[in-house]
Design an enzyme around this catalytic site. Structure first.
Site, PDB file in Angstrom:
ATOM      1  N   HIS A  29       0.978  11.451  -5.219  1.00  0.00           N
ATOM      2  CA  HIS A  29      -0.090  10.712  -4.542  1.00  0.00           C
ATOM      3  C   HIS A  29       0.414   9.817  -3.410  1.00  0.00           C
ATOM      4  O   HIS A  29      -0.339   9.465  -2.500  1.00  0.00           O
ATOM      5  CB  HIS A  29      -0.883   9.880  -5.563  1.00  0.00           C
ATOM      6  N   HIS A  70       2.757   0.388   3.751  1.00  0.00           N
ATOM      7  CA  HIS A  70       1.510   0.182   4.487  1.00  0.00           C
ATOM      8  C   HIS A  70       1.739  -0.361   5.894  1.00  0.00           C
ATOM      9  O   HIS A  70       0.799  -0.352   6.703  1.00  0.00           O
ATOM     10  CB  HIS A  70       0.586  -0.743   3.695  1.00  0.00           C
ATOM     11  N   HIS A 116      -2.145   7.467   4.801  1.00  0.00           N
ATOM     12  CA  HIS A 116      -1.031   7.993   4.004  1.00  0.00           C
ATOM     13  C   HIS A 116      -1.521   9.018   2.983  1.00  0.00           C
ATOM     14  O   HIS A 116      -0.745   9.876   2.546  1.00  0.00           O
ATOM     15  CB  HIS A 116      -0.268   6.845   3.315  1.00  0.00           C
ATOM     16  N   LYS A 119     -15.833  -4.668 -25.130  1.00  0.00           N
ATOM     17  CA  LYS A 119     -14.947  -5.806 -25.372  1.00  0.00           C
ATOM     18  C   LYS A 119     -13.912  -5.984 -24.262  1.00  0.00           C
ATOM     19  O   LYS A 119     -13.254  -7.033 -24.184  1.00  0.00           O
ATOM     20  CB  LYS A 119     -14.231  -5.636 -26.712  1.00  0.00           C
ATOM     21  N   ARG A 149      16.519 -14.629  11.491  1.00  0.00           N
ATOM     22  CA  ARG A 149      15.334 -15.420  11.099  1.00  0.00           C
ATOM     23  C   ARG A 149      14.672 -16.103  12.301  1.00  0.00           C
ATOM     24  O   ARG A 149      14.078 -17.171  12.185  1.00  0.00           O
ATOM     25  CB  ARG A 149      15.730 -16.461  10.050  1.00  0.00           C
TER      26      ARG A 149
END
Length: 498
Positions: A102, A111, A136, A286, A373
């Site tokens: 999948h 993503h 995808h 439940k 960074r």
């Protein structure tokens, strides 16, 4: 060779011992297309913020396949199911193949590739173009077809088991339904029929089997399905109806485990206390609050992790690096060429970094900034009133930069707008409203209203934000001022910075 030696067993951090008995599952796992998933981070750029988020699509797909087999085994052994609607061996092996495959279509950093890079590389301009663009899931189907070709080319001197396949279609229940919930230490199951189900191969996949895999990946019942009372088969791997599926069971648990977060919902109870009624998966009444807890866990992960400001900043920098490299490396074209896509993974960044091609200089500088960074900066955000969500769906960078009226220059290319939506998996709808329930001793299904569960459950199931990031830290103040002007012009209420 006995059955125990033919098992493929994985020690998984979430599910313990995962055993794959059928030869077709082992055949899927031992392909380039599936092994590629070892080099795709499950949470993409989140790893740059959460060091524990180092898990990959490979183990997630193993987990989804394990849970799909466990759930289908349970339905098979439920005595209340009509015989002609019970899952047979053909259903079981097709379901597990769909579960394994999948996520075959995911690109670098998951993503990031289909949500950010592809829309920019292919120049999707409107929300409608994004909605109808490449996904995808489409990639997974393409890669599955390539896997079938890959298997055909790799196996020499083997012909289809035509007689066996024909028998499988004519008398599917003659094949043993081997439970796969047992671990290796509990022993191996022996077939109770002389037909060797381990002889079925990917080579034997015909048009119907392939279409079933596609429909299970999409979470929609196949047009060729012989009975609507078998639609539960298409609600296990991906469920577009209410979003309760084993894909979510695995990634929520796996992500929480690796991030060090505590999850209060229990997917094993949802599977244990479920039945098929009228062809649909129903849950014990439940378990209704357990379902709300699952969707709230998903909301929390999106709120705290998946849309983390620094993680999104890194995501946009990776996207910019890939977009800059695309004319030279032809990355976006690979989605149409599975023989190339099979080699596309997170390692594309190392390929860019190690290259001395002048065409990749801008991309190399961006990747160097990530390591040092020197990230894009978060400017500010505002949460939108629910009655104005649609008003800003087509918001563009120029709408913000045109509000700049001070010193200095602010161009649309200087900023990035993040139209962020966080929900309970069905846009603005309550997914539990789409779930069916049963009471013990009854064969009738029913729905449970939110007010019958708790008055503290939310009445709104989506929130939308407008976020702004700036590429150049020197323009942070200018971008902030322009965004505040835009907020005032649109008469929006700014929340306290948190």
């Amino acid at each position: 060779m006995d059955r125990c030696t033919r098992e493929r067993i994985f020690k998984d951090e979430i599910h313990g011992q995962i055993a794959f008995i059928s030869g077709i599952c082992k055949q899927v796992i031992d392909t380039e297309s599936f092994q590629r998933l070892r080099d795709l981070k499950q949470l993409g750029s989140c790893y740059h913020v959460f060091p524990g988020a180092s898990h990959n699509r490979f183990e997630h797909c193993l987990g989804v396949a394990h849970l799909s087999k466990r759930w289908i085994d349970k339905f098979y052994h439920i005595g209340s199911m009509k015989e002609h609607n019970k899952p047979n061996f053909a259903d079981m092996y097709i379901l597990q193949v769909a579960a394994l495959c999948h996520d075959l279509g995911h690109g670098p950093f998951s993503h990031v590739f289909d949500n950010e890079f592809i829309p920019r590389a292919l120049n999707y301009r409107t929300p409608e173009e994004r909605k109808n663009g490449w996904t995808h899931e489409q990639g997974s189907k393409t890669m599955f077809e390539y896997m079938l070709e890959e298997t055909t080319n790799d196996i020499h001197g083997r012909t289809k088991n035509d007689d066996l396949v024909q028998l499988l279609h004519e008398k599917p229940n003659d094949f043993v339904n081997t439970p796969q919930t047992a671990t290796y230490s509990e022993g191996c199951f022996e077939p109770n029929h002389f037909y060797d189900y381990d002889g079925i191969s990917l080579l034997d996949f015909q048009k119907r089997e392939k279409q079933m895999v596609f429909d299970m990946i999409d979470g929609r019942i196949s047009n060729s399905e012989r009975s609507e009372e078998r639609q539960y088969l298409y609600q296990i791997v991906a469920n577009k109806f209410n979003s309760v599926d084993v894909d979510k069971f695995d990634y929520l648990t796996r992500d929480c485990q690796n991030l060090g977060l505590i999850s209060s919902y229990d997917s094993s109870r949802l599977m244990e206390f479920s039945r098929v009624i009228g062809g649909e998966i129903c849950f014990s009444s439940k378990e209704v609050y357990n379902l709300y807890e699952m969707f709230h866990t998903r909301y929390n992960l999106h709120k705290q992790v998946y849309t983390h400001r620094v993680g999104k900043s890194v995501e946009y920098m990776i996207t910019d690096a890939l977009v800059e490299a695309d004319p030279y490396l032809k990355i976006s074209e690979m989605i149409n060429h599975p023989e190339q896509y099979v080699h596309l993974s997170d390692s594309i960044l190392y390929r860019i970094e190690s290259s001395d091609a002048p065409e990749l200089e801008k991309s190399r500088q961006l990747l160097k900034r990530i390591k040092r960074r020197q990230l894009y900066k978060f400017v500010d955000e505002i949460i939108l009133p629910i009655d104005r969500h649609k008003e800003f769906e087509s918001l563009e960078e120029i709408d913000i930069t045109s509000c700049h009226n001070g010193d200095g220059e602010l161009l649309p290319s200087d900023i990035i707008i993040h139209n962020m939506a966080i929900n309970y998996a069905l846009k603005d709808k309550n997914p539990v409203d789409q779930c069916l329930f049963y009471k013990n001793g009854s064969d009738e299904s029913f729905k449970i209203a939110r007010e019958q569960v708790s008055y503290l459950i939310p009445s709104q199931f989506i929130e939308k934000y407008v976020r702004v990031f700036v590429r150049d830290v020197n323009k942070l103040d200018i971008a902030y001022s322009a965004f505040q002007n835009w907020i005032q012009r649109n008469r929006l209420q700014k929340q306290i910075n948190i």
